[in-house]
Design a protein around this motif. Sequence first.
Motif, PDB file in Angstrom:
ATOM      1  N   GLU A  82    -122.399   6.260  33.198  1.00 39.21           N
ATOM      2  CA  GLU A  82    -121.374   6.623  32.214  1.00 39.21           C
ATOM      3  C   GLU A  82    -122.009   6.965  30.872  1.00 39.21           C
ATOM      4  OE1 GLU A  82    -118.484   3.568  31.917  1.00 39.21           O
ATOM      5  OE2 GLU A  82    -117.646   3.910  33.923  1.00 39.21           O
ATOM      6  N   LEU A  83    -123.029   6.203  30.481  1.00 39.06           N
ATOM      7  CA  LEU A  83    -123.715   6.477  29.212  1.00 39.06           C
ATOM      8  C   LEU A  83    -124.395   7.834  29.236  1.00 39.06           C
ATOM      9  CD1 LEU A  83    -124.589   5.484  26.438  1.00 39.06           C
ATOM     10  CD2 LEU A  83    -126.550   4.367  27.513  1.00 39.06           C
ATOM     11  N   THR A  84    -125.025   8.144  30.365  1.00 34.54           N
ATOM     12  CA  THR A  84    -125.680   9.462  30.494  1.00 34.54           C
ATOM     13  C   THR A  84    -124.664  10.592  30.384  1.00 34.54           C
ATOM     14  OG1 THR A  84    -127.396   8.522  31.921  1.00 34.54           O
ATOM     15  CG2 THR A  84    -127.090  10.910  32.002  1.00 34.54           C
ATOM     16  N   GLU A  85    -123.510  10.421  31.066  1.00 28.16           N
ATOM     17  CA  GLU A  85    -122.463  11.438  31.007  1.00 28.16           C
ATOM     18  C   GLU A  85    -121.900  11.552  29.595  1.00 28.16           C
ATOM     19  OE1 GLU A  85    -119.680  10.161  33.893  1.00 28.16           O
ATOM     20  OE2 GLU A  85    -120.844  10.874  35.624  1.00 28.16           O
ATOM     21  N   ALA A  86    -121.717  10.397  28.921  1.00 30.19           N
ATOM     22  CA  ALA A  86    -121.193  10.424  27.549  1.00 30.19           C
ATOM     23  C   ALA A  86    -122.163  11.130  26.612  1.00 30.19           C
ATOM     24  CB  ALA A  86    -120.926   9.001  27.064  1.00 30.19           C
ATOM     25  N   ASN A  87    -123.464  10.832  26.747  1.00 27.07           N
ATOM     26  CA  ASN A  87    -124.465  11.494  25.903  1.00 27.07           C
ATOM     27  C   ASN A  87    -124.488  12.996  26.155  1.00 27.07           C
ATOM     28  OD1 ASN A  87    -125.307   9.147  24.633  1.00 27.07           O
ATOM     29  ND2 ASN A  87    -126.879   8.697  26.159  1.00 27.07           N
ATOM     30  N   SER A  88    -124.308  13.383  27.420  1.00 27.30           N
ATOM     31  CA  SER A  88    -124.274  14.809  27.755  1.00 27.30           C
ATOM     32  C   SER A  88    -123.069  15.480  27.098  1.00 27.30           C
ATOM     33  CB  SER A  88    -124.221  14.981  29.269  1.00 27.30           C
ATOM     34  OG  SER A  88    -124.127  16.351  29.612  1.00 27.30           O
ATOM     35  N   SER A  89    -121.904  14.800  27.138  1.00 27.93           N
ATOM     36  CA  SER A  89    -120.703  15.346  26.513  1.00 27.93           C
ATOM     37  C   SER A  89    -120.880  15.476  25.006  1.00 27.93           C
ATOM     38  CB  SER A  89    -119.496  14.452  26.825  1.00 27.93           C
ATOM     39  OG  SER A  89    -119.240  14.414  28.208  1.00 27.93           O
ATOM     40  N   ILE A  90    -121.505  14.449  24.397  1.00 32.16           N
ATOM     41  CA  ILE A  90    -121.754  14.489  22.948  1.00 32.16           C
ATOM     42  C   ILE A  90    -122.675  15.651  22.600  1.00 32.16           C
ATOM     43  CG2 ILE A  90    -122.861  13.258  21.047  1.00 32.16           C
ATOM     44  CD1 ILE A  90    -121.837  10.659  22.312  1.00 32.16           C
ATOM     45  N   GLU A  91    -123.709  15.861  23.413  1.00 34.51           N
ATOM     46  CA  GLU A  91    -124.641  16.958  23.160  1.00 34.51           C
ATOM     47  C   GLU A  91    -123.935  18.309  23.261  1.00 34.51           C
ATOM     48  OE1 GLU A  91    -128.037  18.987  22.223  1.00 34.51           O
ATOM     49  OE2 GLU A  91    -127.576  16.849  22.050  1.00 34.51           O
ATOM     50  N   GLU A  92    -123.068  18.453  24.287  1.00 35.76           N
ATOM     51  CA  GLU A  92    -122.306  19.700  24.421  1.00 35.76           C
ATOM     52  C   GLU A  92    -121.388  19.909  23.226  1.00 35.76           C
ATOM     53  OE1 GLU A  92    -120.254  19.455  28.090  1.00 35.76           O
ATOM     54  OE2 GLU A  92    -122.043  19.667  29.347  1.00 35.76           O
ATOM     55  N   ALA A  93    -120.750  18.815  22.777  1.00 35.88           N
ATOM     56  CA  ALA A  93    -119.859  18.918  21.617  1.00 35.88           C
ATOM     57  C   ALA A  93    -120.637  19.301  20.361  1.00 35.88           C
ATOM     58  CB  ALA A  93    -119.127  17.588  21.399  1.00 35.88           C
ATOM     59  N   ASN A  94    -121.827  18.720  20.185  1.00 34.90           N
ATOM     60  CA  ASN A  94    -122.655  19.049  19.019  1.00 34.90           C
ATOM     61  C   ASN A  94    -123.083  20.513  19.057  1.00 34.90           C
ATOM     62  OD1 ASN A  94    -122.547  16.500  17.894  1.00 34.90           O
ATOM     63  ND2 ASN A  94    -124.371  15.765  18.962  1.00 34.90           N
ATOM     64  N   GLN A  95    -123.431  20.996  20.253  1.00 33.21           N
ATOM     65  CA  GLN A  95    -123.820  22.408  20.378  1.00 33.21           C
ATOM     66  C   GLN A  95    -122.644  23.323  20.053  1.00 33.21           C
ATOM     67  OE1 GLN A  95    -125.435  22.847  24.310  1.00 33.21           O
ATOM     68  NE2 GLN A  95    -127.295  21.686  23.865  1.00 33.21           N
ATOM     69  N   ALA A  96    -121.443  22.950  20.562  1.00 33.87           N
ATOM     70  CA  ALA A  96    -120.251  23.755  20.272  1.00 33.87           C
ATOM     71  C   ALA A  96    -119.950  23.734  18.784  1.00 33.87           C
ATOM     72  CB  ALA A  96    -119.056  23.220  21.073  1.00 33.87           C
ATOM     73  N   LEU A  97    -120.106  22.554  18.151  1.00 32.79           N
ATOM     74  CA  LEU A  97    -119.853  22.445  16.710  1.00 32.79           C
ATOM     75  C   LEU A  97    -120.846  23.279  15.913  1.00 32.79           C
ATOM     76  CD1 LEU A  97    -118.206  21.093  14.492  1.00 32.79           C
ATOM     77  CD2 LEU A  97    -119.800  19.178  14.542  1.00 32.79           C
ATOM     78  N   ALA A  98    -122.104  23.249  16.353  1.00 38.27           N
ATOM     79  CA  ALA A  98    -123.119  24.059  15.670  1.00 38.27           C
ATOM     80  C   ALA A  98    -122.786  25.546  15.776  1.00 38.27           C
ATOM     81  CB  ALA A  98    -124.497  23.773  16.268  1.00 38.27           C
ATOM     82  N   ALA A  99    -122.300  25.953  16.957  1.00 36.93           N
ATOM     83  CA  ALA A  99    -121.916  27.358  17.146  1.00 36.93           C
ATOM     84  C   ALA A  99    -120.744  27.717  16.230  1.00 36.93           C
ATOM     85  CB  ALA A  99    -121.546  27.609  18.603  1.00 36.93           C
ATOM     86  N   LYS A 100    -119.759  26.794  16.118  1.00 32.32           N
ATOM     87  CA  LYS A 100    -118.619  27.041  15.234  1.00 32.32           C
ATOM     88  C   LYS A 100    -119.074  27.131  13.786  1.00 32.32           C
ATOM     89  CE  LYS A 100    -115.400  27.157  18.363  1.00 32.32           C
ATOM     90  NZ  LYS A 100    -114.682  28.416  18.664  1.00 32.32           N
ATOM     91  N   ASP A 101    -120.021  26.258  13.401  1.00 34.30           N
ATOM     92  CA  ASP A 101    -120.541  26.304  12.028  1.00 34.30           C
ATOM     93  C   ASP A 101    -121.198  27.654  11.754  1.00 34.30           C
ATOM     94  OD1 ASP A 101    -119.640  23.781  11.519  1.00 34.30           O
ATOM     95  OD2 ASP A 101    -121.558  22.786  11.906  1.00 34.30           O
ATOM     96  N   ALA A 102    -121.944  28.138  12.750  1.00 27.70           N
ATOM     97  CA  ALA A 102    -122.597  29.439  12.586  1.00 27.70           C
ATOM     98  C   ALA A 102    -121.553  30.548  12.439  1.00 27.70           C
ATOM     99  CB  ALA A 102    -123.516  29.721  13.772  1.00 27.70           C
ATOM    100  N   ASP A 103    -120.496  30.479  13.276  1.00 33.57           N
ATOM    101  CA  ASP A 103    -119.426  31.473  13.182  1.00 33.57           C
ATOM    102  C   ASP A 103    -118.745  31.409  11.816  1.00 33.57           C
ATOM    103  OD1 ASP A 103    -119.959  32.240  15.755  1.00 33.57           O
ATOM    104  OD2 ASP A 103    -118.330  31.077  16.653  1.00 33.57           O
ATOM    105  N   LEU A 104    -118.534  30.171  11.318  1.00 32.55           N
ATOM    106  CA  LEU A 104    -117.879  30.005  10.017  1.00 32.55           C
ATOM    107  C   LEU A 104    -118.742  30.572   8.899  1.00 32.55           C
ATOM    108  CD1 LEU A 104    -115.517  28.877   8.420  1.00 32.55           C
ATOM    109  CD2 LEU A 104    -116.704  26.674   8.330  1.00 32.55           C
ATOM    110  N   GLU A 105    -120.051  30.315   8.977  1.00 24.49           N
ATOM    111  CA  GLU A 105    -120.951  30.857   7.961  1.00 24.49           C
ATOM    112  C   GLU A 105    -120.930  32.385   7.977  1.00 24.49           C
ATOM    113  OE1 GLU A 105    -124.791  29.225   8.537  1.00 24.49           O
ATOM    114  OE2 GLU A 105    -124.220  27.170   8.005  1.00 24.49           O
ATOM    115  N   MET A 106    -120.923  32.962   9.188  1.00 25.07           N
ATOM    116  CA  MET A 106    -120.876  34.418   9.290  1.00 25.07           C
ATOM    117  C   MET A 106    -119.572  34.955   8.723  1.00 25.07           C
ATOM    118  SD  MET A 106    -121.211  36.796  12.719  1.00 25.07           S
ATOM    119  CE  MET A 106    -122.873  36.162  13.029  1.00 25.07           C
TER     120      MET A 106
END
Length: 218
Positions: A82-106
């Motif tokens: 469960e911890l591994t799956e949770a960390n994977s979900s957090i990493e995906e969320a962070n990547q999505a957030l980073a992409a949104k930040d990049a879109d917002l900056e653009m």
Amino acid sequence: MGLISVKVFGGLVAGMLTVSAIGYTGTQHFENVKSTIATLEDKAELIHDQAYSTITSANKTIVFKNEEIIRLGNEIDRLDTELTEANSSIEEANQALAAKDADLEMANAQMATLDTTSEESLDKVEALVPLIPIVDNGINKVVGQELAISIVSSQADKKIKISNPNGVDIIVNHNGETVTATAGTVVYVSNKSGIDTFTYELPQQDGSTVSKSKDIRS
């Protein structure tokens, strides 16, 4: 006989018989030996039963503890998954957030470019050479054209622009104050409130005038 071996037990009995044989006095001694043997047997059985009970209880405890260890090990494995799956979900969320930040900056950069372009365009329009007044050379002047009144939002303090396409000056009432819109030119007035009201008399070709009014909401 449990914890007391047959060899040891036999030795004890033999010793008693030997000692008793030295001073043998008859049946009473024999009965005493038998009683002693019975007592030793009872004690041996008691010790054996106690040891057996203790060992059985210990074995049960060991089995239970082993089962508990296995259960806890399985639970740890499940939690690790469960911890591994949770960390994977957090990493995906962070990547999505980073992409949104990049879109917002653009998007912000593009908006800044549009703002600059818009301001430059407005400045160019406002810098246009005012219309040349129509010279009265005996020909009828252009009249009857409504004033073009609009708010200029690119300026720090909002202004209202009045363009007069007619060949005559027109007096305009702006929220109780008068301003002269010179023939063929543009004049700017300050934005006074949430609603700016402009009224004026528009000359017609036949010499009459028509009342005009316009509200500008800022």
